[in-house]
Design an enzyme around this catalytic site. Structure first.
Site, PDB file in Angstrom:
ATOM      1  CE  LYS A   1      -2.344   1.827   3.467  1.00 18.06           C
ATOM      2  NZ  LYS A   1      -2.315   3.379   3.389  1.00 18.06           N
TER       3      LYS A   1
ATOM      4  CG  ASP B   1      -4.786   4.805   1.443  1.00 19.42           C
ATOM      5  OD1 ASP B   1      -6.060   5.035   1.152  1.00 19.42           O
ATOM      6  OD2 ASP B   1      -4.306   4.637   2.669  1.00 19.42           O
TER       7      ASP B   1
ATOM      8  CE  LYS C   1      -7.719   6.873   3.788  1.00 23.56           C
ATOM      9  NZ  LYS C   1      -6.335   6.935   3.993  1.00 23.56           N
TER      10      LYS C   1
ATOM     11  CG  ASP D   1     -11.770  18.060  -5.980  1.00 23.26           C
ATOM     12  OD1 ASP D   1     -12.573  19.011  -6.174  1.00 23.26           O
ATOM     13  OD2 ASP D   1     -10.568  18.309  -5.833  1.00 23.26           O
TER      14      ASP D   1
ATOM     15  CB  THR E   1      -9.564   2.494  10.951  1.00 24.52           C
ATOM     16  OG1 THR E   1      -8.534   2.845  10.269  1.00 24.52           O
ATOM     17  CG2 THR E   1     -10.643   1.479  10.160  1.00 24.52           C
TER      18      THR E   1
ATOM     19  NE  ARG F   1       0.896   3.184  13.059  1.00 29.14           N
ATOM     20  CZ  ARG F   1      -0.185   4.042  13.457  1.00 29.14           C
ATOM     21  NH1 ARG F   1       0.147   5.183  14.153  1.00 29.14           N
ATOM     22  NH2 ARG F   1      -1.255   3.829  13.109  1.00 29.14           N
TER      23      ARG F   1
HETATM   24  O1  C5P Z   1       0.372   1.619  10.866  1.00 27.67           O
HETATM   25  P1  C5P Z   1      -1.006   1.202  10.541  1.00 27.67           P
HETATM   26  O2  C5P Z   1      -1.245  -0.398  10.562  1.00 27.67           O
HETATM   27  O3  C5P Z   1      -2.183   1.586  11.532  1.00 27.67           O
HETATM   28  O4  C5P Z   1      -1.497   1.578   9.179  1.00 27.67           O
HETATM   29  C1  C5P Z   1      -2.593   1.528   8.616  1.00 27.67           C
HETATM   30  C2  C5P Z   1      -2.581   2.352   7.248  1.00 27.67           C
HETATM   31  O5  C5P Z   1      -3.943   2.167   6.569  1.00 27.67           O
HETATM   32  C3  C5P Z   1      -2.289   3.580   7.096  1.00 27.67           C
HETATM   33  O6  C5P Z   1      -1.494   3.806   5.994  1.00 27.67           O
HETATM   34  C4  C5P Z   1      -3.553   4.483   7.299  1.00 27.67           C
HETATM   35  O7  C5P Z   1      -3.332   5.712   6.499  1.00 27.67           O
HETATM   36  C5  C5P Z   1      -4.474   3.498   6.288  1.00 27.67           C
HETATM   37  N1  C5P Z   1      -5.878   3.742   6.619  1.00 27.67           N
HETATM   38  C6  C5P Z   1      -6.447   3.754   8.011  1.00 27.67           C
HETATM   39  N2  C5P Z   1      -7.959   3.799   8.069  1.00 27.67           N
HETATM   40  C7  C5P Z   1      -8.554   4.034   6.896  1.00 27.67           C
HETATM   41  C8  C5P Z   1      -8.031   4.084   5.482  1.00 27.67           C
HETATM   42  C9  C5P Z   1      -6.757   3.766   5.439  1.00 27.67           C
HETATM   43  O8  C5P Z   1      -5.789   3.536   8.675  1.00 27.67           O
HETATM   44  N3  C5P Z   1     -10.115   4.218   6.765  1.00 27.67           N
END
Ligand code: C5P
Length: 226
Positions: free
Chosen positions: A30, A58, A60, A63, A117, A207
């Site tokens: 991603k 990603d 998002k 617009d 999330t 992470r």
């Molecule tokens: O580090 P972590 O596992 O929290 O990363 C989650 C990834 O998913 C990040 O890149 C974040 O921008 C993305 N994301 C998210 N929630 C969403 C859409 C994308 O956490 N609804």
């Protein structure tokens, strides 16, 4: 279920090094806003040069309909295998994007973000003035009817979305902490067992993988389990 690894590290070199470590594993990668703004479309090409990875871009989009369709067409041509937009951009914007992409010889999968999330119930209703589950259901039906392929949502909403639309409507779930690791800034998190039970088609993990000393080993453990 597929594992999608978030390349959210601070430099292009670090992201490429992580990708190289994952060669041979059945993972998607991603690419988020920071990496795309800094490293551009060339970075997608470079990732594809490392191995036969599938890439989820990603960005998002949010617009007016024509601007979103213009942007979606550009990122489709960059070689991303999956892209996303905000469902709250509305049904007309989503339909405009899909009709533009469907005119191309091939197009990426297109997902809609329901609710980030990182939102908890009260943060969500402060912005949308709506109950989170009801809004997720509404956004999902809108996105399904506009011809999208699925939703970005929390694991906690994956089943609800499939029930409101179709079992084939994809769910991609960030905020997954495979073995119960720290939630960081995420509010609606779940582990691998829950993701499986709720029928997630893609889990996104950032992470817990890239901050670990052995990222490949964590990925292998996740892949074994799914
Ligand atoms: O580090 P972590 O596992 O929290 O990363 C989650 C990834 O998913 C990040 O890149 C974040 O921008 C993305 N994301 C998210 N929630 C969403 C859409 C994308 O956490 N609804």
């Amino acid at each position: 279920m597929k594992l999608c690894v978030a390349l959210d590290m601070a430099s292009k070199e670090a992201n490429l090094a992580l990708a190289r470590e994952l060669v041979g594993l059945d993972v998607w990668l991603k690419v988020g806003l920071r990496a795309y703004l800094r490293d551009g479309a060339k970075f997608i090409e470079e990732l594809k040069g490392v191995a036969d990875f599938r890439v989820f871009l990603d960005l998002k989009l949010y617009d007016i309909p024509n601007t979103m369709a213009d942007a979606a067409e550009v990122i489709a041509k960059v070689g991303a295998d999956m892209i996303n937009l905000h469902a709250s951009s509305g049904a007309r914007a989503m339909r405009t994007v899909m009709s533009r992409l469907n005119a191309l010889p091939s197009r990426p999968l297109v997902l809609a973000v329901s609710a980030l999330t990182s939102f908890d119930e009260s943060e969500f209703s402060a912005v949308y003035n709506e109950n989170l589950a009801a809004a997720v259901r509404k956004f999902s039906v809108m996105s399904y009817e506009a011809g999208l392929d699925g939703m970005v949502c929390s694991v906690l909403e994956s089943r609800l979305i499939k029930n409101a639309t179709s079992a084939d409507f994809l769910t991609l779930t960030p905020g997954v902490r495979p073995f119960g690791e720290s939630a960081n800034d995420q509010k609606r998190v779940a582990d691998l067992n829950a993701a499986k039970k709720q029928g997630s088609d893609f889990i996104v993990v950032g992470r817990p993988i890239y901050e670990s000393i052995e990222p490949r080993e964590i990925c292998e453990r996740i892949l074994e389990k799914i």
